[in-house]
Design an enzyme around this catalytic site. Structure first.
Site, PDB file in Angstrom:
ATOM      1  CB  SER A 118       0.126  -4.266 -38.049  1.00 26.33           C
ATOM      2  OG  SER A 118       0.582  -4.726 -36.762  1.00 26.33           O
ATOM      3  CG  HIS A 139       0.186  -3.128 -42.542  1.00 32.49           C
ATOM      4  ND1 HIS A 139      -1.149  -3.303 -42.192  1.00 32.49           N
ATOM      5  CD2 HIS A 139       0.840  -3.976 -41.905  1.00 32.49           C
ATOM      6  CE1 HIS A 139      -1.317  -4.187 -41.354  1.00 32.49           C
ATOM      7  NE2 HIS A 139      -0.012  -4.687 -41.024  1.00 32.49           N
ATOM      8  CD  GLU A 151      -3.856  -1.208 -44.124  1.00 36.26           C
ATOM      9  OE1 GLU A 151      -5.236  -1.019 -43.660  1.00 36.26           O
ATOM     10  OE2 GLU A 151      -3.159  -1.529 -43.083  1.00 36.26           O
ATOM     11  CG  ASN A 189      -4.462  -4.821 -38.343  1.00 40.46           C
ATOM     12  OD1 ASN A 189      -4.934  -5.890 -38.779  1.00 40.46           O
ATOM     13  ND2 ASN A 189      -3.385  -4.803 -38.269  1.00 40.46           N
TER      14      ASN A 189
HETATM   15  N1  CAA Z   1       2.435 -18.325 -48.142  1.00 40.23           N
HETATM   16  C1  CAA Z   1       2.340 -18.789 -49.374  1.00 40.23           C
HETATM   17  N2  CAA Z   1       1.357 -19.220 -50.097  1.00 40.23           N
HETATM   18  C2  CAA Z   1       0.326 -19.593 -49.115  1.00 40.23           C
HETATM   19  C3  CAA Z   1       0.475 -19.722 -47.776  1.00 40.23           C
HETATM   20  C4  CAA Z   1       1.587 -19.073 -47.120  1.00 40.23           C
HETATM   21  N3  CAA Z   1       1.759 -19.102 -45.926  1.00 40.23           N
HETATM   22  N4  CAA Z   1      -0.588 -20.364 -47.458  1.00 40.23           N
HETATM   23  C5  CAA Z   1      -1.340 -20.527 -48.375  1.00 40.23           C
HETATM   24  N5  CAA Z   1      -0.697 -20.114 -49.397  1.00 40.23           N
HETATM   25  C6  CAA Z   1      -1.181 -20.558 -50.796  1.00 40.23           C
HETATM   26  C7  CAA Z   1      -1.395 -21.853 -51.143  1.00 40.23           C
HETATM   27  O1  CAA Z   1      -0.199 -22.325 -51.806  1.00 40.23           O
HETATM   28  C8  CAA Z   1      -2.277 -21.837 -52.370  1.00 40.23           C
HETATM   29  O2  CAA Z   1      -2.037 -21.439 -53.452  1.00 40.23           O
HETATM   30  P1  CAA Z   1      -2.507 -21.781 -54.950  1.00 40.23           P
HETATM   31  O3  CAA Z   1      -3.932 -21.265 -54.975  1.00 40.23           O
HETATM   32  O4  CAA Z   1      -1.604 -21.260 -56.026  1.00 40.23           O
HETATM   33  O5  CAA Z   1      -2.705 -23.368 -54.892  1.00 40.23           O
HETATM   34  C9  CAA Z   1      -3.413 -20.743 -51.733  1.00 40.23           C
HETATM   35  O6  CAA Z   1      -2.652 -20.139 -50.778  1.00 40.23           O
HETATM   36  C10 CAA Z   1      -4.511 -21.430 -50.996  1.00 40.23           C
HETATM   37  O7  CAA Z   1      -4.326 -22.219 -50.049  1.00 40.23           O
HETATM   38  P2  CAA Z   1      -4.614 -23.357 -49.629  1.00 40.23           P
HETATM   39  O8  CAA Z   1      -5.486 -24.021 -50.356  1.00 40.23           O
HETATM   40  O9  CAA Z   1      -3.745 -23.965 -48.875  1.00 40.23           O
HETATM   41  O10 CAA Z   1      -5.467 -23.039 -48.151  1.00 40.23           O
HETATM   42  P3  CAA Z   1      -6.833 -21.904 -48.099  1.00 40.23           P
HETATM   43  O11 CAA Z   1      -7.608 -22.051 -49.365  1.00 40.23           O
HETATM   44  O12 CAA Z   1      -7.664 -22.199 -46.795  1.00 40.23           O
HETATM   45  O13 CAA Z   1      -6.129 -20.587 -48.069  1.00 40.23           O
HETATM   46  C11 CAA Z   1      -5.293 -18.697 -46.808  1.00 40.23           C
HETATM   47  C12 CAA Z   1      -5.203 -20.462 -46.919  1.00 40.23           C
HETATM   48  C13 CAA Z   1      -4.760 -18.039 -48.256  1.00 40.23           C
HETATM   49  C14 CAA Z   1      -4.333 -18.399 -45.827  1.00 40.23           C
HETATM   50  C15 CAA Z   1      -6.912 -18.410 -46.616  1.00 40.23           C
HETATM   51  O14 CAA Z   1      -7.246 -19.130 -45.374  1.00 40.23           O
HETATM   52  C16 CAA Z   1      -7.059 -16.791 -46.384  1.00 40.23           C
HETATM   53  O15 CAA Z   1      -6.834 -16.075 -47.001  1.00 40.23           O
HETATM   54  N6  CAA Z   1      -7.142 -16.528 -44.952  1.00 40.23           N
HETATM   55  C17 CAA Z   1      -7.358 -15.354 -44.246  1.00 40.23           C
HETATM   56  C18 CAA Z   1      -5.704 -14.766 -44.265  1.00 40.23           C
HETATM   57  C19 CAA Z   1      -6.030 -13.353 -43.641  1.00 40.23           C
HETATM   58  O16 CAA Z   1      -7.026 -12.805 -43.247  1.00 40.23           O
HETATM   59  N7  CAA Z   1      -4.878 -12.719 -43.461  1.00 40.23           N
HETATM   60  C20 CAA Z   1      -4.898 -11.347 -42.885  1.00 40.23           C
HETATM   61  C21 CAA Z   1      -4.302 -11.346 -41.572  1.00 40.23           C
HETATM   62  S1  CAA Z   1      -4.226  -9.844 -40.853  1.00 40.23           S
HETATM   63  C22 CAA Z   1      -2.751  -9.450 -41.047  1.00 40.23           C
HETATM   64  O17 CAA Z   1      -1.779  -9.807 -41.619  1.00 40.23           O
HETATM   65  C23 CAA Z   1      -2.541  -7.981 -40.553  1.00 40.23           C
HETATM   66  C24 CAA Z   1      -1.959  -7.580 -39.420  1.00 40.23           C
HETATM   67  O18 CAA Z   1      -1.293  -6.738 -39.259  1.00 40.23           O
HETATM   68  C25 CAA Z   1      -2.364  -8.588 -38.295  1.00 40.23           C
END
Ligand code: CAA
Length: 283
Positions: A118, A139, A151, A189
């Site tokens: 990342s 990414h 990405e 990022n």
């Molecule tokens: N693995 C697989 N599936 C997952 C999961 C995981 N760790 N966490 C949640 N899910 C799935 C759930 O099973 C659920 O699926 P369905 O719709 O099929 O039922 C769906 O995602 C929604 O989950 P929840 O209802 O439990 O919870 P939520 O609605 O709060 O969603 C989330 C959880 C998807 C994590 C949401 O909070 C979200 O999108 N958060 C932001 C995540 C984000 O910004 N990620 C980028 C981080 S930056 C990065 O990765 C780059 C880097 O280099 C640092």
């Protein structure tokens, strides 16, 4: 034509990449350093597939088919006939360089090399191989099975052929790829991390409670997570690591890590994975 995919590292990111690739019908060879790490990675993937079965999104036969598409190994030598190898080990330049230098000797000349880094320069990783034209960044975002973005990062020597093959591969595993330059933090990022650092700075300055900062951005801007929860989710150590790389590259205070973040990391508050970050996850 990409058919056989190698994934190096079966942690959170590598496990997610292995899962979505196997679900898309590719044959995947996944590697980690020990049988114990591999067993943990496969357990996590199985847990995700079980949840999909519970929700009726996958049947039992479908689950077995996905798991059947995954083979594992502790030996990089087994990657020799992969069409693409995606590296997803921890963000350590020396470790990644060592892996790519070794893979370069092992893999067939046509194998594409991709890093899921990342924050590290893709060109610096490509430089340890003799296939700079077949080297790029792929990414993915966390959680990989949910986040649609990949990405696709072109470094100075990436050929159009390699870029197009990797771009199509990302589409084939169900993602929406975007083209990014080999610039620190690529697209997401470089925008996301300063926002998270600002939120921590405001919390440190006493602007509002952590809950109110998070609610503000969730309810006011429609974000799925507030910035302090998201930092816990990404990992405070990872956030600090990326911030330090940005500051080193840009020499701009906008990217400087707030003292609170460094204090918390040094105290072992790494976020959700360690049980404590801005919030307590121990229960
Ligand atoms: N693995 C697989 N599936 C997952 C999961 C995981 N760790 N966490 C949640 N899910 C799935 C759930 O099973 C659920 O699926 P369905 O719709 O099929 O039922 C769906 O995602 C929604 O989950 P929840 O209802 O439990 O919870 P939520 O609605 O709060 O969603 C989330 C959880 C998807 C994590 C949401 O909070 C979200 O999108 N958060 C932001 C995540 C984000 O910004 N990620 C980028 C981080 S930056 C990065 O990765 C780059 C880097 O280099 C640092």
């Amino acid at each position: 034509m990409i058919k056989k995919v190698g994934v190096v590292g079966l942690g959170q990111m590598g496990g997610g990449i292995t899962q979505v690739t196997a679900q898309a019908g590719f044959s995947v060879l996944a590697n980690d350093a020990t049988e114990e790490f591999i067993a943990k990675g496969i357990r996590n993937i199985t847990k995700q597939l079980d949840k999909a079965v519970e929700k009726g999104k996958l049947d039992a036969a479908g689950k077995e088919k996905v798991l059947g598409n995954i083979k594992t190994t502790t030996e990089l030598a087994d990657f020799k006939d992969c069409d693409i190898v995606i590296e997803a080990v921890t963000e350590n330049m020396a470790a990644k360089k060592e892996i790519f230098a070794e893979l370069d000797k092992i893999c067939k000349p046509e194998t594409i090399f991709a890093s899921n880094t990342s924050s590290l320069p893709i060109g610096d990783l490509a430089a340890v191989t003799k296939r700079r034209d077949k080297f790029l960044g792929l990414h993915f975002f966390n959680p990989v099975p949910v986040m649609k973005l990949v990405e696709v990062v072109k470094q100075l020597d990436t050929s159009d052929e390699t870029f197009n093959a990797a771009f199509s591969f990302a589409q084939a595993v169900g993602k929406n790829p975007v083209k990014a330059k080999d610039s620190p933090g690529f697209i997401v990022n470089v925008l996301l991390i300063p926002y998270l650092l600002d939120a921590i700075r405001q919390y440190e300055n006493g602007l509002a409670s952590r809950e109110d900062i998070d609610s503000g951005m969730m309810l006011g801007c429609g974000h799925p997570m507030g910035p302090l929860t998201l930092t816990d989710f990404i990992g405070l150590d990872t956030t600090l690591y990326i911030a330090d790389i940005f500051f080193e590259e840009f020499k701009d205070g906008h990217y400087a890590a707030p003292p609170l973040l460094r204090r918390m990391v040094n105290a072992g508050y790494l976020g959700k994975k360690s049980g404590r970050g801005f919030y307590d996850y121990s229960k």
